[in-house]
Design a protein around this motif. Structure first.
Motif, mmCIF file in Angstrom:
data_model
loop_
_atom_site.group_PDB
_atom_site.id
_atom_site.type_symbol
_atom_site.label_atom_id
_atom_site.label_comp_id
_atom_site.label_asym_id
_atom_site.label_seq_id
_atom_site.Cartn_x
_atom_site.Cartn_y
_atom_site.Cartn_z
ATOM 1 N N PHE A 403 0.857 -1.177 0.000
ATOM 2 C CA PHE A 403 0.000 0.000 0.000
ATOM 3 C C PHE A 403 0.897 1.231 0.000
ATOM 4 N N PRO A 404 0.656 2.197 -0.899
ATOM 5 C CA PRO A 404 1.577 3.331 -1.030
ATOM 6 C C PRO A 404 1.543 4.257 0.186
ATOM 7 N N GLU A 405 2.709 4.616 0.679
ATOM 8 C CA GLU A 405 2.751 5.502 1.836
ATOM 9 C C GLU A 405 2.663 6.969 1.446
ATOM 10 N N ARG A 406 2.758 7.249 0.110
ATOM 11 C CA ARG A 406 2.682 8.627 -0.364
ATOM 12 C C ARG A 406 1.659 8.731 -1.469
ATOM 13 N N PHE A 407 0.887 9.834 -1.478
ATOM 14 C CA PHE A 407 -0.074 10.084 -2.554
ATOM 15 C C PHE A 407 0.643 10.899 -3.621
ATOM 16 N N GLN A 521 -5.333 4.348 7.347
ATOM 17 C CA GLN A 521 -4.427 3.663 6.428
ATOM 18 C C GLN A 521 -4.514 2.157 6.602
ATOM 19 N N GLN A 522 -4.561 1.690 7.823
ATOM 20 C CA GLN A 522 -4.675 0.247 8.078
ATOM 21 C C GLN A 522 -5.998 -0.295 7.552
ATOM 22 N N GLU A 523 -7.074 0.490 7.723
ATOM 23 C CA GLU A 523 -8.394 0.057 7.256
ATOM 24 C C GLU A 523 -8.431 -0.018 5.725
#
Length: 552
Positions: A403-407, A521-523
């Motif tokens: 999952f990307p940590e940056r948009f 983010q976890q969801e």
């Protein structure tokens, strides 16, 4: 019998060269690239001329052969070529001549406005030394008249125009001495332009193909042409009066008009090459060799590309649910899908399922990031075999990236996340309960569509997609305030439409911004992982990871 090309070096006054353009005797062939110079490049050219610097030789080809050419140069219409006379065509120097002709031959009633297509042709030379440093020339970016001490360069070649400007200086100057000083400065500049000499290399004889090959070799250095423009030039005349570039622009416009948005010209070009039988679609050398290889198939390939890309767009929209071209993770996916639909006699339902799986896997796994020429050739070969029922697609062992940590929309992984996000939350609601038109906003605003929840700087995790929401709020109401208000009002229907839980909002109420982002983010990552695994794709070992900026 075709006469061999002969080369004659000459020197002409710039004024004479521009007059030939005005008479229609010196023209720009249609296989030339469009006018590309930036406004600052235009000013630098005039500054170099005043300083006496050479601007480089012009290369022209004189022939009696009728050749499709531009009817406007530098934003000015020019008359048709004299019938039956020998005409000269610019092979090298289009950008420079367009700049000089468009500025120095500008008509007094030409449009003036704050739009660049208007003001870029209005070049001035401030006569007061304090008005300039470095480059001495200026654009006047307004529909209003320029200051009186700004010499309009359009007036320097016309005696009457120049005299009219000189009289204006006399009328507005504070003293006779000032008027004389400004007039002498304007006369000096005008004399510089009128006496400026240009080196012209004139070619005579030869064939159109020879002239185009000379043109292409010259343009292999300096401000390079794009590969599609180069092949368009080298195949000029083989697909009718329109160039390859013209036809590709038509295809691009047709797809954009369908609501899918613009596909990059280079993607369309690579598709044309692939459908013509070429597999080295990313090679950036030996364009003459490639042009000779494909020119016999170009007309058919262009027509096929037009039809096949419509099928690709329909497949992406209907079966993969990709609503906009700008959300396609890799443009190479468009080209490879076109290869499949072109080389498949009959598309089986099972193949469509596998293509959908292939699209998602390659998007999530970063399969095409930094692909080499050899890898792309292999991808094309594999897709052709799959289309013909002679092989499969070797992607099943790929694992989705985290999952990307940056948009960051330059990341293919982020674009893949957005495609999942749009499918998962199709009916988002605004604060007032009305439906948010996400696609309409994405088509125009792009990244700004997804607004920050936490806007304070320095908050860990603030760049995460989990800190973004698509919602319109009234003036003075932030996204954070809107979410808290919705929770307090029990409007879980609106919160659910954005994938925002009440548990995460509890952290917002307590100003625990990092915790809010982390919980959401976890969801989101858990829901996306369920989708990934439902497709039979292996999920990442690490839940959250770097959003690589992908290059193809």
């Amino acid at each position: 019998m075709v006469k061999d090309i002969s080369v004659v070096p000459e020197v002409h006054f710039l004024e004479q060269v521009l007059e030939r353009i005005a008479q229609g005797e010196l023209r720009v062939p249609k296989f030339q690239r469009p006018f590309l110079w930036r406004p600052e490049q235009m000013l630098q050219l005039f500054d170099s001329m005043e300083r006496g610097y050479p601007m480089g030789s012009l290369l022209i080809w004189e022939t009696t052969m009728p050749l499709e050419s531009l009817d406007t140069i530098g934003g000015r219409r020019i008359p048709p070529a004299p019938e039956g006379a020998k005409v000269a065509y610019v092979l090298d120097g289009h950008q420079r001549l367009s700049t000089l002709f468009g500025v120095l031959h500008r008509s007094a009633d030409a449009p003036r406005s704050a739009r660049q297509e208007d003001w870029m042709w209005w070049v001035y030379r401030p006569l007061v030394r304090s008005e300039h440093d470095g480059v001495r020339y200026r654009h006047w970016k307004s529909g209003e008249p320029a200051p009186s001490h700004f010499l309009p360069m359009r007036s320097v070649l016309g005696t009457l125009d120049f005299l009219e400007y000189a009289r204006t200086l006399s009328d507005v100057s504070h003293s006779r001495e000032e008027a004389d000083r400004l007039t002498k400065e304007s006369e000096r500049i005008a004399k510089r332009v009128k006496n400026y000499k240009v080196s012209v290399v004139r070619m005579e004889g030869g064939t159109l193909q020879q002239a185009i090959e000379v043109f292409s070799r010259i343009n292999s250095s300096g401000q390079k042409m794009r590969p599609d423009q180069m092949v368009s030039a080298l195949t000029y005349g083989t697909i009718g009066s329109e160039t390859l570039s013209d036809k590709m622009e038509e295809i691009k416009g047709r797809i954009a008009a369908s609501g899918f948005g613009e596909i990059p010209i280079m993607t369309i070009f690579q598709t044309v090459l692939a459908l013509s039988g070429e597999e080295d679609v990313q090679r950036d050398t030996s364009w003459e060799t490639m042009a000779r290889k494909v020119q016999g198939q170009l007309m058919t390939a262009v027509e096929d590309t037009d039809l096949i890309l419509q099928q690709v767009v329909e497949f992406l929209r209907q079966e993969v649910q990709v609503p906009l071209a700008r959300l396609v993770p890799y443009n190479i996916q468009i080209m490879l899908l076109a290869v499949f639909f072109h080389f498949s006699d009959k598309v089986e339902a099972e193949q469509r399922v596998k293509l959908r799986h292939w699209f998602w896997t390659t998007s999530l796994a970063g399969t095409f990031a930094g692909s080499t020429t050899t890898q792309v050739r292999n991808f094309i070969t594999e897709m052709k075999a799959f289309a013909r029922g002679e092989g499969g697609l070797s992607y099943s062992a790929e694992r989705a990236r985290s999952f990307p940590e940056r948009f960051d929309l330059r990341s293919a992984r982020v674009r893949a996340y957005l495609l999942w996000d749009l499918q998962t939350f199709p009916d988002r609601k605004n604060l007032d309960g009305g439906t948010a038109n996400v696609l309409e906003q994405l088509a125009t605003a792009h990244s700004e569509t997804y607004r920050h929840v936490i806007t304070q700087s320095g908050v860990p995790g603030a760049s995460s997609p989990a800190n973004r929401i698509v919602m319109t709020t009234p003036p003075g109401v932030s996204i954070r305030q809107a979410l808290i208000r919705l929770a307090e009002d029990g409007r879980t229907d609106i919160l659910d439409s954005h994938g925002v839980s009440l548990a995460s909002i509890e952290h917002l109420k307590s100003d625990e911004f990092t915790e809010f982002i982390l919980v959401r983010q976890q969801e989101l990552a858990a829901r996306e992982r369920q989708f990934i695994e439902s497709l039979g794709i292996k999920s990442a070992d690490k839940e959250v990871g770097e959003a690589d900026i992908d290059t193809e």
